[in-house]
Design an enzyme around this catalytic site. Structure first.
Site, PDB file in Angstrom:
ATOM      1  NE  ARG A  25      -4.930 -15.382 -11.509  1.00  0.00           N
ATOM      2  CZ  ARG A  25      -4.176 -15.726 -10.461  1.00  0.00           C
ATOM      3  NH1 ARG A  25      -4.745 -16.103  -9.317  1.00  0.00           N
ATOM      4  NH2 ARG A  25      -2.866 -15.651 -10.532  1.00  0.00           N
ATOM      5  CB  SER A  41      -2.540 -13.561 -17.626  1.00  0.00           C
ATOM      6  OG  SER A  41      -1.251 -13.421 -17.076  1.00  0.00           O
ATOM      7  CD  GLU A  78      -5.905 -14.884 -15.362  1.00  0.00           C
ATOM      8  OE1 GLU A  78      -5.125 -15.848 -15.530  1.00  0.00           O
ATOM      9  OE2 GLU A  78      -5.599 -13.879 -14.707  1.00  0.00           O
TER      10      GLU A  78
HETATM   11  C1  LIG Z   1      -0.958  -5.100 -16.273  1.00  0.00           C
HETATM   12  C2  LIG Z   1      -1.857  -6.104 -15.591  1.00  0.00           C
HETATM   13  C3  LIG Z   1      -1.305  -7.049 -14.755  1.00  0.00           C
HETATM   14  C4  LIG Z   1      -2.112  -8.005 -14.121  1.00  0.00           C
HETATM   15  N1  LIG Z   1      -1.542  -8.927 -13.302  1.00  0.00           N
HETATM   16  C5  LIG Z   1      -2.315  -9.807 -12.643  1.00  0.00           C
HETATM   17  C6  LIG Z   1      -1.738 -10.745 -11.730  1.00  0.00           C
HETATM   18  O1  LIG Z   1      -0.534 -10.806 -11.533  1.00  0.00           O
HETATM   19  N2  LIG Z   1      -2.564 -11.600 -11.085  1.00  0.00           N
HETATM   20  C7  LIG Z   1      -3.917 -11.573 -11.274  1.00  0.00           C
HETATM   21  O2  LIG Z   1      -4.626 -12.364 -10.634  1.00  0.00           O
HETATM   22  N3  LIG Z   1      -4.486 -10.704 -12.129  1.00  0.00           N
HETATM   23  C8  LIG Z   1      -3.721  -9.822 -12.813  1.00  0.00           C
HETATM   24  N4  LIG Z   1      -4.318  -8.914 -13.665  1.00  0.00           N
HETATM   25  C9  LIG Z   1      -5.771  -8.992 -13.924  1.00  0.00           C
HETATM   26  C10 LIG Z   1      -6.663  -8.152 -12.997  1.00  0.00           C
HETATM   27  O3  LIG Z   1      -5.949  -7.041 -12.469  1.00  0.00           O
HETATM   28  C11 LIG Z   1      -7.220  -8.995 -11.861  1.00  0.00           C
HETATM   29  O4  LIG Z   1      -8.036 -10.050 -12.367  1.00  0.00           O
HETATM   30  C12 LIG Z   1      -8.086  -8.162 -10.885  1.00  0.00           C
HETATM   31  O5  LIG Z   1      -8.464  -8.976  -9.801  1.00  0.00           O
HETATM   32  C13 LIG Z   1      -9.339  -7.604 -11.541  1.00  0.00           C
HETATM   33  O6  LIG Z   1      -9.857  -6.606 -10.700  1.00  0.00           O
HETATM   34  P1  LIG Z   1     -10.763  -5.447 -11.304  1.00  0.00           P
HETATM   35  O7  LIG Z   1     -11.239  -4.592 -10.198  1.00  0.00           O
HETATM   36  O8  LIG Z   1     -10.046  -4.734 -12.400  1.00  0.00           O
HETATM   37  O9  LIG Z   1     -11.962  -6.293 -11.901  1.00  0.00           O
HETATM   38  P2  LIG Z   1     -12.715  -6.065 -13.291  1.00  0.00           P
HETATM   39  O10 LIG Z   1     -11.786  -6.309 -14.430  1.00  0.00           O
HETATM   40  O11 LIG Z   1     -13.438  -4.783 -13.259  1.00  0.00           O
HETATM   41  O12 LIG Z   1     -13.735  -7.286 -13.228  1.00  0.00           O
HETATM   42  C14 LIG Z   1     -13.255  -8.617 -13.210  1.00  0.00           C
HETATM   43  C15 LIG Z   1     -14.353  -9.505 -12.631  1.00  0.00           C
HETATM   44  O13 LIG Z   1     -14.554  -9.135 -11.273  1.00  0.00           O
HETATM   45  C16 LIG Z   1     -15.898  -8.714 -11.075  1.00  0.00           C
HETATM   46  N5  LIG Z   1     -15.891  -7.603 -10.097  1.00  0.00           N
HETATM   47  C17 LIG Z   1     -15.190  -6.444 -10.136  1.00  0.00           C
HETATM   48  N6  LIG Z   1     -15.434  -5.716  -9.033  1.00  0.00           N
HETATM   49  C18 LIG Z   1     -16.310  -6.426  -8.286  1.00  0.00           C
HETATM   50  C19 LIG Z   1     -16.974  -6.196  -7.036  1.00  0.00           C
HETATM   51  N7  LIG Z   1     -16.796  -5.084  -6.303  1.00  0.00           N
HETATM   52  N8  LIG Z   1     -17.810  -7.157  -6.584  1.00  0.00           N
HETATM   53  C20 LIG Z   1     -18.018  -8.307  -7.278  1.00  0.00           C
HETATM   54  N9  LIG Z   1     -17.442  -8.565  -8.471  1.00  0.00           N
HETATM   55  C21 LIG Z   1     -16.594  -7.621  -8.959  1.00  0.00           C
HETATM   56  C22 LIG Z   1     -16.404  -8.288 -12.438  1.00  0.00           C
HETATM   57  O14 LIG Z   1     -17.811  -8.377 -12.545  1.00  0.00           O
HETATM   58  C23 LIG Z   1     -15.694  -9.289 -13.328  1.00  0.00           C
HETATM   59  O15 LIG Z   1     -16.374 -10.520 -13.338  1.00  0.00           O
HETATM   60  C24 LIG Z   1      -3.513  -7.976 -14.335  1.00  0.00           C
HETATM   61  C25 LIG Z   1      -4.080  -6.985 -15.159  1.00  0.00           C
HETATM   62  C26 LIG Z   1      -3.263  -6.049 -15.793  1.00  0.00           C
HETATM   63  C27 LIG Z   1      -3.894  -5.004 -16.647  1.00  0.00           C
END
Ligand SMILES: Cc1cc2nc3c(=O)[nH]c(=O)nc-3n(C[C@H](O)[C@H](O)[C@H](O)COP(=O)(O)OP(=O)(O)OC[C@H]3O[C@@H](n4cnc5c(N)ncnc54)[C@H](O)[C@@H]3O)c2cc1C
Length: 322
Positions: A193, A241, A311
């Site tokens: 992560r 998580s 996380e």
């Molecule tokens: C129901 C549920 C299930 C999940 N299951 C998992 C799983 O199985 N495995 C897992 O790893 N995660 C899981 N997650 C967490 C999440 O989906 C991941 O961490 C995902 O990668 C976050 O992406 P996001 O676009 O929503 O990022 P955000 O939540 O918007 O941001 C997270 C981080 O990424 C950065 N970021 C976002 N977009 C960009 C970009 N374009 N460029 C640079 N930085 C950026 C943000 O600044 C921040 O630091 C889950 C979440 C939910 C709600």
């Protein structure tokens, strides 16, 4: 970043150059899956590289605190909100390019996706095209940019295994022209992560390596993952998580063993379905979630001696940002 930034002047400069893309006081709750959190001082929605370059030019002049948001599925924003600039990608950044299926093609076809592409959409499009390897993304409700930043993973796979390279634009520290440059997977130092991307760096696009298989086989795997998620994880308002898994163990197992399923602080509750998912119910505040995180950490440390590490990225004016 400078705490004394004139945000009204920043908003004015952005509005002058990107009038339809800039807003002040937008609700963070609408930008995240927790659906809690205070106002965003300045929000800009960039629809293409030109717009993002303009954002970078303005950001370099004002040097505000910066937050890039994808689907907001790993973020908890404080109730006080964010007195800085939030950048969201859309438009061109939602494009997916699948390789053709002609003869003589590479054995490792490359899929290119914009930074704002939702991971489940990427997984389904690739599967329907008979491009295997991205199925695990169907259960992760983030964006391509968020997946690169977080090295998102599940079902035995991680982004580092499928990512070929990502295009990154540094909104403030890039030097020279603010245009995206390619970064190889090794350069991103992806770990559990983790990536070495700074808060000012935006992932505008990424390339993934796949293999050819029948669409039916890929779609069967997608359907299995969706079924598993429905059975084992709750819906509703959460960010997946909350804690990282300690080496060789699972945070969910440890929290459940401490008897904390159903533990509640205000409108935030430890899910009965998966103890590492905390639900924000209607009327919950970010403070409720933060207090629940702290209470679970305290009780787990007391019962098992394990120090759980979030996380979840906690951001905002009165939150210790992680
Ligand atoms: C129901 C549920 C299930 C999940 N299951 C998992 C799983 O199985 N495995 C897992 O790893 N995660 C899981 N997650 C967490 C999440 O989906 C991941 O961490 C995902 O990668 C976050 O992406 P996001 O676009 O929503 O990022 P955000 O939540 O918007 O941001 C997270 C981080 O990424 C950065 N970021 C976002 N977009 C960009 C970009 N374009 N460029 C640079 N930085 C950026 C943000 O600044 C921040 O630091 C889950 C979440 C939910 C709600």
């Amino acid at each position: 970043m400078n705490a004394s930034v004139d945000l009204a002047s920043l908003a004015g400069d952005l509005r002058e150059r990107l009038p339809d893309a800039t807003s002040e006081g937008a609700s963070f709750a609408e930008l995240s899956t927790y659906r809690v959190g205070g106002p965003v001082a300045v929000l800009v929605r960039a629809k293409d590289v030109d717009a993002l370059t303009t954002v970078a030019e303005v950001a370099r002049r004002h040097r505000p605190r910066l937050l890039v948001i994808g689907r907001g599925s790993n973020l908890l924003m404080s109730d006080a909100g964010f007195s800085g600039l939030v950048v969201v990608l859309e438009g061109d950044f939602e494009a997916i390019d699948l390789p053709g299926s002609g003869t003589g093609e590479s054995e490792s076809p490359v899929v290119r996706a914009g930074g704002a592409v939702p991971l489940p959409v990427l997984a389904r499009r690739a599967a329907a095209g008979g491009l295997a390897g991205l199925e695990f993304y169907v259960g992760i409700p983030g964006s391509v940019g968020g997946a690169v930043r977080m090295n998102a993973g599940g079902h035995g796979h991680e982004t580092v295994e499928v990512l070929r390279r990502a295009w990154v634009l540094d909104l403030v520290d890039g030097g020279g022209d603010p245009t995206p440059s390619a970064r190889g997977v090794v350069d991103l130092e992806l770990g559990y992560r983790y990536s070495n991307l700074r808060p000012s760096e935006v992932v505008t696009a990424a390339e993934f390596t796949t293999t050819r298989e029948s669409p039916a086989a890929c779609e069967t795997r997608v359907a299995e993952i969706v079924r598993w998620r429905r059975e084992h994880q709750p819906g509703g308002q959460n960010a997946g998580s909350v804690f990282r898994n300690p080496p060789g163990d699972s945070a969910g197992r440890i929290i459940e063993a401490a008897g904390l399923k159903g533990l509640r602080v205000g409108g935030a509750v430890v899910s009965d379905k998966h103890a590492n998912f905390f639900q924000a119910e209607a009327g919950a505040t970010a403070r409720d979630v933060l207090d629940l995180v702290a209470e679970v950490q305290r009780r787990v440390a007391k019962t098992s001696g394990v120090e759980l590490v979030p996380e979840l990225h906690v951001v905002g004016d009165d939150a210790g940002e992680t």
